[in-house]
Design a protein around this motif. Structure first.
Motif, PDB file in Angstrom:
ATOM      1  N   UNK A   1      -0.519   0.289  -6.864  1.00  0.00           N
ATOM      2  CA  UNK A   1       1.045   1.492  -7.084  1.00  0.00           C
ATOM      3  C   UNK A   1       0.830   1.756  -5.195  1.00  0.00           C
ATOM      4  N   UNK A   2       1.757   0.738  -4.540  1.00  0.00           N
ATOM      5  CA  UNK A   2       2.013   2.050  -3.069  1.00  0.00           C
ATOM      6  C   UNK A   2       3.023   2.712  -3.068  1.00  0.00           C
ATOM      7  N   UNK A   3       2.619   4.082  -2.597  1.00  0.00           N
ATOM      8  CA  UNK A   3       3.393   5.614  -2.570  1.00  0.00           C
ATOM      9  C   UNK A   3       4.648   4.882  -1.619  1.00  0.00           C
TER      10      UNK A   3
ATOM     11  N   UNK B   1       6.675   1.557  -3.994  1.00  0.00           N
ATOM     12  CA  UNK B   1       6.361   2.018  -6.112  1.00  0.00           C
ATOM     13  C   UNK B   1       6.663   0.268  -6.123  1.00  0.00           C
ATOM     14  N   UNK B   2       5.131  -0.469  -5.769  1.00  0.00           N
ATOM     15  CA  UNK B   2       5.444  -1.721  -6.661  1.00  0.00           C
ATOM     16  C   UNK B   2       4.502  -1.834  -6.227  1.00  0.00           C
ATOM     17  N   UNK B   3       3.825  -2.333  -7.537  1.00  0.00           N
ATOM     18  CA  UNK B   3       2.614  -3.310  -8.422  1.00  0.00           C
ATOM     19  C   UNK B   3       1.492  -4.044  -7.807  1.00  0.00           C
ATOM     20  N   UNK B   4       0.599  -4.316  -6.704  1.00  0.00           N
ATOM     21  CA  UNK B   4      -0.133  -5.521  -6.595  1.00  0.00           C
ATOM     22  C   UNK B   4      -2.046  -5.407  -7.368  1.00  0.00           C
ATOM     23  N   UNK B   5      -2.270  -6.253  -7.591  1.00  0.00           N
ATOM     24  CA  UNK B   5      -4.118  -6.440  -7.726  1.00  0.00           C
ATOM     25  C   UNK B   5      -4.313  -6.878  -6.521  1.00  0.00           C
TER      26      UNK B   5
END
Length: 366
Positions: A57-59, A62-66
């Motif tokens: 998760x990007x600080x 706040x989005x999630x990635x793989x």
């Protein structure tokens, strides 16, 4: 600077967080890895299958990635070429600070990397005579360079001889071999190993040969050599049924001071090392040693074993009794050399000479 080139976070990272209000990682209590500095600005969620991929998760946004660290970098630096969306929450000030962080980490890695040191050469020794492995001094042939009518320099006699014997190439090759010993911590006794010289003789006849790498040495070549040795030992094993075997065992320490116990099978056809067990950190009582020797007896075949030979210490005496109770046809023999060693010490030790004066006078020649 900590080990591995991971210094405390620099002021530029503080600028990244000072210029954002999106809850980026606090740099005051953590350390940045110079190889992966942007991992500070994401939160690892779960390890993914394959390579170094994580769900993170990007600080900032706040989005999630793989993905791996390459995608983390592409996301934060807005490279847009790594299969991940760029982060729109990174401000220009934060972007500049992160770019500076990348440059600083790269410089630290370059400074910490091993530096190439040129190999020694006779030309660098300034005035020392250059002598080949054939013992010929080339300075004896040196002449002042002359020019022809066309202004071209003639080659000196030293140049012709050096080219003929490839003195410079030999010198560089010697330097590479020597540096392999020094940087690898190899024993100089390795140079006396006949396989060492034979390998270079064979290589000299093979154009373009490349020596085996780390994985080949520890896998395929090792298995091949073991199979070859076992084939050559098979004739000795065949004689065990006819002539019987004595199992000899002793404890010793290797060059690294590790405690080892070896087991050797010996018969009229010759000795054979069965195993060397690393007993470092273990309590070597009679039960433990007996189990090791019994495993070797099973490997050889109890019906082929005539005796077990060890030193005559109290622990080994108990080992012999345990083996004899389990295999009545196998008897324990204390080592004669160890017995003589103890006798001589008892006779010749200075504090005991006074009490053994008569014996010492008769055996002082020892």
């Amino acid at each position: 600077m900590s080990d591995g080139g991971t210094p405390p976070i620099s002021s530029s990272v503080g600028s990244v967080n000072a210029g954002t209000s999106s809850g980026a990682a606090d740099p005051e209590n953590e350390i940045i890895d110079d190889k992966t500095p942007f991992r500070k600005f994401v939160k690892k969620i779960q390890k993914q299958q394959g390579g170094g991929c994580w769900r993170w998760q990007c600080n900032f946004c706040k989005l999630y990635y793989n993905g791996s660290y390459t995608r983390v970098r592409g996301h934060l630096l807005k490279e847009g070429t790594t299969g991940v969306a760029v982060c729109n929450k990174v401000t220009p000030h934060a972007f500049t600070a992160m770019s500076k962080l990348v440059k600083e980490c790269k410089e630290r890695l370059m400074n910490a990397a091993p530096r190439h040191v040129p190999l020694p050469s006779s030309r660098q020794q300034g005035g020392s005579s250059s002598t080949s492995s054939y013992g010929m001094s080339y300075h004896a042939y040196t002449q002042a360079p002359t020019t022809s009518d066309g202004g071209k320099k003639r080659k000196t006699a030293a140049g012709f001889i050096e080219n003929a014997f490839q003195n410079s190439a030999r010198e560089q090759c010697d330097g590479e071999v020597a540096r392999m010993y020094y940087t690898g911590g190899l024993s100089f006794n390795l140079a006396r190993n006949p396989h060492y010289r034979n390998s270079y003789i064979r290589v000299s006849t093979l154009s373009g040969y490349i020596p085996p790498d780390y994985n080949a040495l520890r896998t395929t070549l090792l298995a091949k050599e073991r199979k070859n040795i076992e084939q050559h030992l098979e004739p000795i094993k065949i004689t065990w049924k006819d002539k019987g075997v004595s199992l000899c065992s002793d404890g010793w320490s290797d060059a690294q001071r590790r405690s080892l116990i070896n087991v050797i099978a010996t018969c009229e056809s010759g000795p054979m090392m069965l195993k060397a067990i690393n007993c470092e950190g273990e309590f070597k009582d009679h039960s433990m040693i007996a189990d090791l020797i019994i495993d070797s007896i099973k490997e050889v075949g109890w019906e082929n074993v005539v005796q077990v030979v060890t030193d005559n210490g109290p622990v080994c005496s108990k080992v012999g009794a345990l083996i004899a109770s389990k295999y009545p046809t196998i008897f324990w023999t204390p080592c004669v050399v160890h017995t003589l060693n103890l006798d001589v010490k008892n006779i010749c030790t200075p504090p005991l000479v006074a009490s053994n004066a008569d014996v010492f006078d008769a055996c002082c020649w020892i």
